[in-house]
Design a protein around this motif. Structure first.
Motif: not given
Length: 822
Positions: A171-181
Motif C-alpha cells: 500500500l502506498s505511503e499515506t499522509k500523516p494519519l491518527s492510528t484509528y484511521f
C-alpha cells in the motif's frame, strides 16, 4: 485493559513524536491469528519512560534501536519504553488475533460461499490489536503497509494497493494519519471501479453480493461524484488523500467509518430487496457524511476525544447540506428531523446528556460513551444556529481557514472558534458557552393570549441560548402566517403571527435546537389539522415534538395512536411515514400504553397499513412501507402472514423479497404458527449472511419455554457468535405475546449480560445490552433490579451507559402510565 487517560496522552505527546510507521501483516496463517511486524520511527524530546500500545495474542520480540526490550514487561497492552533524546526505531513482532465482535481486525465467513472476509475497525482504541503503535489521536504519522494474503484475495487500504509476484500487497505511503484511521480490508472482494476529477473510485463488496453491488453502483457513484464536487467548491481544498474506495463489509458495528481513502460501510446498504426512497436517502447521506470526514476528522483530527464533535457534528451538517444543494434528495432536512434530531432529543432527556463540545473525557473510554445523537444531530443543529449568528459567508471563510491552518494535524474547539471569530469579526465565547459547552435542550412555546413566545431552559442546565427560528400558523392545512425571529431572552412578542389560527407551531422550519411545545388549542386541533397539513417539514416537527411530549408525560400516548390512524393514511413523505410508524409500534404501543390496550392499538396501525397499501401506487416506496407496517402489526395470520410468507398474493415489488419474508417468518414464529423446522427450511433457501441473521431472530422468537432457554444460552454463553448474530438473537427474544415466557429472564439480564464482558468487546456488548434491556416489563420490579445492577462497581463503562439510558426510558414509561392510566 486500562483506558488511556488524557494526562497520559499529554505526557506522551510532550515526549514523543512519530515520524513514520511501517506495518507488515501476514493474513495467510489461518482463520484465528495473523502475523504483525511494526517499525515505529520516533523522536524523543528528552529522556524519560513511556510505553508502546500492543494487544497481541503472543508478543514474540521487541527492540529499541536494535536492542531487546523486556517483552515480559507487557502488562495490559502496554510495553514499557525508556527513551533518550533523539531519533529511535522500535520494532515489534507479534501474533495477533482476528476478532468476531467488529473491533480490531474482524474476520467473517460468508455462508453463501464459505469465503472469508477481513476488515479493520480501529476506532477508538483497537489499533494495538492489529499493530504496535503510539495510540492516541494527536500523534499522527505516515504509514506504509504491506500485507501477505491468500492468493485469491484482494487488499484495499488507505493507500493505493499493488501486488507483487510473491503475492505480497504493498500500500502506498499515506499522509500523516491518527492510528484509528488506518484501514485494511482483505478477501475475495469484487469491485466496480470508476474515476472522477482525477480521483480513482472503487466500490467493493463480498463476491456473493456482486449483483447487488452492480445494481446500486450507479446511484452510489452519482452521490459520490456530487459530494466531491460540492465539498471541493465550499472547502477550497481538494480531496487530500489517495484513491477513494468504499468497502461494504459484513458484521460492521456502525453505519460506516471514515478511514481516509478507504471508507468502510455496513453491507446492509447494498439492499437486496425492495427499497424505500428514505432508505436510499439514508445511504446517500452516509456516503456524503463519510466523505465530509475526509476534511473534518481525517485532514484535521481532534487533539483529544472531547473534541469528537469537530468530526461528527460537521460531517452530519455538511452531508445534509450537500444532499439538499447538490443531489435530488432535497428533503434531506426533513429526514434529519425525523431520524437524527429525534435521536438527539432523546439523548438530551437522559441522565447521560452532555455538552456538544468540551465534554469531560478523562480517558478514551469516557469519550466513547458520548458518541451519540448529541455529538451528531445537536452538533449539526448548533452549526446551523452559528450560521444564522455570523452568516454563511463568514462561516465558510472560517472553515477554509481552520482546515488550511491545521491540515494533516489536529484541531481544538479554541482553534475552531478563533477561525470563526476572525472570519466574522464577532466574539463567540458567550455563544460557545451557551450552545456548545452547556448541555440541555430549550423548550419554545407560544402564549396566544399574551402574544409572546417563551424559551424555557432545562433546570439542571441553565443557559441563555439565542435562538433564530420561525413561527408558522395553519388552518385547514394551509399556512396563514409565518414570522422569523431572534429570541435572545426568555420571552419576546410575536407580531404578525395569526394567533387565531387553530394550529400555532414554533420552530416550524426546524431551524434551531429546541422542543416545540404546543398550546392546548393547537394540541387539540391536531386530529383535524395534521392530516391536511401540506408542509412536510412542519409535519416532521410536530411528530418529533409529540415524541418528546409523550416521553416527558406531557402528552397522552393515545393521542399519537389517534394521529397515526388519522394522519399516516395521507402521509406522502417516506421518512415521516416510516419513522413515525416505527415509533408508534416500537415505543408508544409496545411500551407506553398499558398492556391491555396494546392489541387494539396495533390493530389500528394494521388498518392504516392496509389503507395505504390499497391506495398507494403498486411497487412504490409508499406501498413498501405500508406493507412492512402491515407485516409488523397485523393479526391476520391466514389472510396476510401465511400467504405472503409463502410468496402468494404479495404486493407488487415484493415478489421474491427474502428480507420481507424474514419479517413475516419472525411474526409467524412469535405467534407459534411456525417452528424450528420451518425456519430451517427457509434458511436452506436463503443461505446468506442476512438469511442466517433472520433465522436466528425467528428461532429466538419461538414462544416455548425450551426455545427461550436455548436462545438465552446461545446469547449469553456461546463465545463463537459474532456481534451481529448476538444482536439478531436479541431482536427476537423479548417479543412473545405471553410475557410470562420471558419474565424469568428479566432478573437474569442484569446478572448475565454484564458477564459477557469477559469475551466480548465493549462496542459490541454495549449494543447487546441495549437491545436486551427488558423494556416491555414496565413495573417497579424491573426498575429496582436495574438500579441494583447500576449500583455495582464492576460494570463495563459502555454497558453502564446503555443501562443508564435504558433505565431512564423505563422511568419515562412508568411516569407516562401514571399520568395517563386510561
Amino acid at each position: 485493559m486500562p483506558s488511556l487517560t488524557r494526562d497520559e496522552a499529554l505526557h506522551r505527546a510532550d515526549l514523543l513524536s512519530v515520524t513514520r510507521m511501517e506495518v507488515d501483516l501476514d493474513l495467510d496463517r489461518g482463520a484465528e491469528t495473523f502475523g504483525s511486524r511494526t517499525r515505529i520511527h520516533l523522536t524523543a524530546s528528552g529522556t524519560g519512560a513511556t510505553f508502546i500500545d500492543c494487544k497481541p495474542v503472543t508478543l514474540h520480540s521487541a527492540t529499541l534501536d536494535g536492542e531487546p526490550l523486556d517483552i515480559d514487561g507487557l502488562i495490559e497492552g502496554r510495553l514499557p519504553l525508556p527513551v533518550t533524546t533523539g531519533e529511535h526505531v522500535v520494532e515489534v513482532e507479534a501474533t495477533m488475533g482476528f476478532s468476531h465482535d467488529g473491533e480490531g481486525l474482524h474476520r467473517a465467513t460468508d455462508p453463501a460461499d464459505g469465503e472469508d472476509y477481513v476488515f479493520s475497525h480501529l476506532f477508538l482504541d483497537a489499533a494495538p490489536a492489529v499493530f504496535a503503535c503510539v495510540d492516541q489521536p494527536d500523534i499522527k504519522a505516515p504509514y506504509t503497509v504491506t500485507v501477505t494474503a491468500p492468493a485469491e484475495w484482494k487488499v484495499i487500504g488507505n493507500g493505493a494497493a499493488t501486488t507483487s509476484e510473491t503475492g505480497v500487497w504493498h500500500l502506498s505511503e499515506t499522509k500523516p494519519l491518527s492510528t484509528y484511521f488506518v484501514a485494511l480490508c482483505a478477501g475475495p472482494y469484487v469491485s466496480v471501479l470508476d474515476e472522477h476529477d482525477g480521483i480513482e473510485l472503487g466500490l467493493w463488496a463480498r463476491a456473493s453480493m456482486a449483483g447487488q453491488l452492480e445494481e446500486h453502483a450507479d446511484e452510489m457513484l452519482a452521490v459520490t461524484r456530487a459530494s466531491f464536487d460540492y465539498f471541493h467548491s465550499i472547502f477550497g481544498i481538494r480531496y487530500p488523500f489517495d484513491d477513494y474506495d468504499q468497502v461494504f463489509v459484513p458484521e460492521f458495528n456502525a453505519g460506516a467509518m471514515e478511514n481516509p481513502g478507504c471508507v468502510v460501510l455496513r453491507d446492509s446498504y447494498l439492499f437486496r430487496g425492495a427499497v424505500g426512497r428514505d432508505e436510499l436517502l439514508t445511504r446517500a447521506n452516509t456516503i456524503s457524511h463519510e466523505m465530509a470526514h475526509m476534511w473534518f476528522g481525517d485532514l484535521v483530527s481532534p487533539q483529544w476525544w472531547d473534541d469528537l464533535w469537530l468530526n461528527e457534528s460537521f460531517a452530519e451538517y455538511m452531508a445534509h447540506r450537500c444532499l439538499v444543494e447538490a443531489t435530488d434528495y432535497s428533503e434531506a432536512w426533513i429526514d434529519s428531523t425525523m431520524s437524527r434530531k429525534s435521536w438527539g432529543y432523546s439523548a438530551e432527556r437522559k441522565p447521560s446528556t452532555h455538552p456538544v463540545a468540551g465534554s469531560p473525557a478523562p480517558d478514551a473510554k469516557s469519550a466513547l460513551a458520548n458518541f451519540d445523537g448529541i455529538s451528531y444531530a445537536k452538533g449539526a443543529a448548533v452549526i446551523r444556529q452559528l450560521i444564522e449568528f455570523i452568516g454563511d459567508d463568514a462561516f465558510l471563510t472560517g472553515i477554509r481557514d481552520y482546515l488550511t491552518a491545521h491540515s494533516f494535524g489536529n484541531g481544538t474547539l479554541a482553534d475552531f472558534l478563533r477561525a470563526m471569530e476572525e472570519a466574522s469579526g464577532r466574539e463567540l465565547d458567550g455563544w460557545s458557552r451557551a450552545w456548545l459547552e452547556t448541555a440541555g435542550v430549550d423548550a419554545v412555546e407560544v402564549a396566544r393570549m399574551a402574544g409572546t413566545v417563551s424559551r424555557t431552559a432545562p433546570g439542571a442546565y441553565p443557559a441563555d441560548r439565542p435562538h433564530v427560528f420561525d413561527i408558522a400558523t395553519y388552518d385547514g392545512g394551509v399556512e396563514t402566517s409565518r414570522v422569523d425571529l431572534t429570541l435572545e431572552g426568555s420571552q419576546a412578542p410575536v407580531p404578525g403571527v395569526d394567533l387565531e389560527a387553530p394550529l400555532v407551531l414554533p420552530n416550524a422550519g426546524d431551524r434551531t435546537w429546541a422542543t416545540p411545545v404546543l398550546d392546548e388549542q393547537s394540541l387539540d386541533s391536531l386530529r383535524g389539522q395534521l392530516p391536511l397539513l401540506s408542509d412536510a417539514q412542519a409535519r416532521a416537527v410536530i411528530w418529533v415534538g409529540l415524541r418528546d411530549g409523550v416521553a416527558t408525560a406531557r402528552v397522552d400516548p393515545r393521542l399519537l395512536v389517534d394521529l397515526g390512524e388519522a394522519a399516516l393514511v395521507t402521509e406522502d413523505n417516506d421518512s415521516i411515514f416510516s419513522r413515525a410508524g416505527m415509533h408508534l409500534t416500537g415505543r408508544v404501543i409496545r411500551v407506553l400504553l398499558p398492556d391491555a390496550e396494546q392489541p387494539a392499538a396495533r390493530a389500528r396501525m394494521a388498518r392504516v397499513g392496509e389503507k395505504v397499501l390499497a391506495a398507494a401506487e403498486p411497487g412504490s416506496s409508499r406501498a413498501l412501507h405500508a406493507a412492512r407496517l402491515v407485516a409488523r402489526t397485523t393479526d391476520d395470520v391466514e389472510g396476510r402472514l401465511v400467504p405472503w410468507s409463502q410468496g402468494r398474493d404479495l404486493p407488487t415489488g415484493l415478489e421474491g423479497d427474502v428480507d420481507f419474508r424474514w419479517i413475516l417468518l419472525g411474526q409467524l414464529s412469535r405467534r407459534g404458527v411456525i417452528g424450528a423446522a420451518e425456519i430451517d427450511r427457509a434458511l436452506e433457501e436463503d443461505r446468506t449472511m442476512t438469511g442466517q441473521l433472520g433465522a436466528l431472530t425467528a428461532r429466538a422468537a419461538i414462544p416455548t419455554v425450551e426455545a427461550k432457554g436455548e436462545a438465552w444460552a446461545d446469547l449469553t454463553t456461546n463465545r463463537e457468535r459474532s456481534n451481529h448474530e448476538l444482536v439478531a438473537i436479541s431482536a427476537g427474544f423479548w417479543g412473545p405475546e405471553d410475557l410470562s415466557l420471558v419474565e424469568p429472564y428479566v432478573e437474569r439480564y442484569f446478572i448475565e449480560v454484564p458477564l459477557m464482558t469477559q469475551w466480548l468487546g465493549e462496542d459490541a456488548l454495549s449494543r447487546v445490552a441495549a437491545m436486551n434491556y427488558p423494556s416491555r416489563f414496565v413495573n417497579e420490579g424491573t426498575l429496582a433490579l436495574s438500579r441494583a445492577c447500576l449500583a455495582r462497581e464492576d460494570l463495563q463503562q459502555g454497558v453502564r451507559r446503555q443501562m443508564v439510558d435504558a433505565q431512564s426510558e423505563l422511568e419515562e414509561a412508568l411516569a407516562s402510565r401514571t399520568a395517563f392510566p386510561g
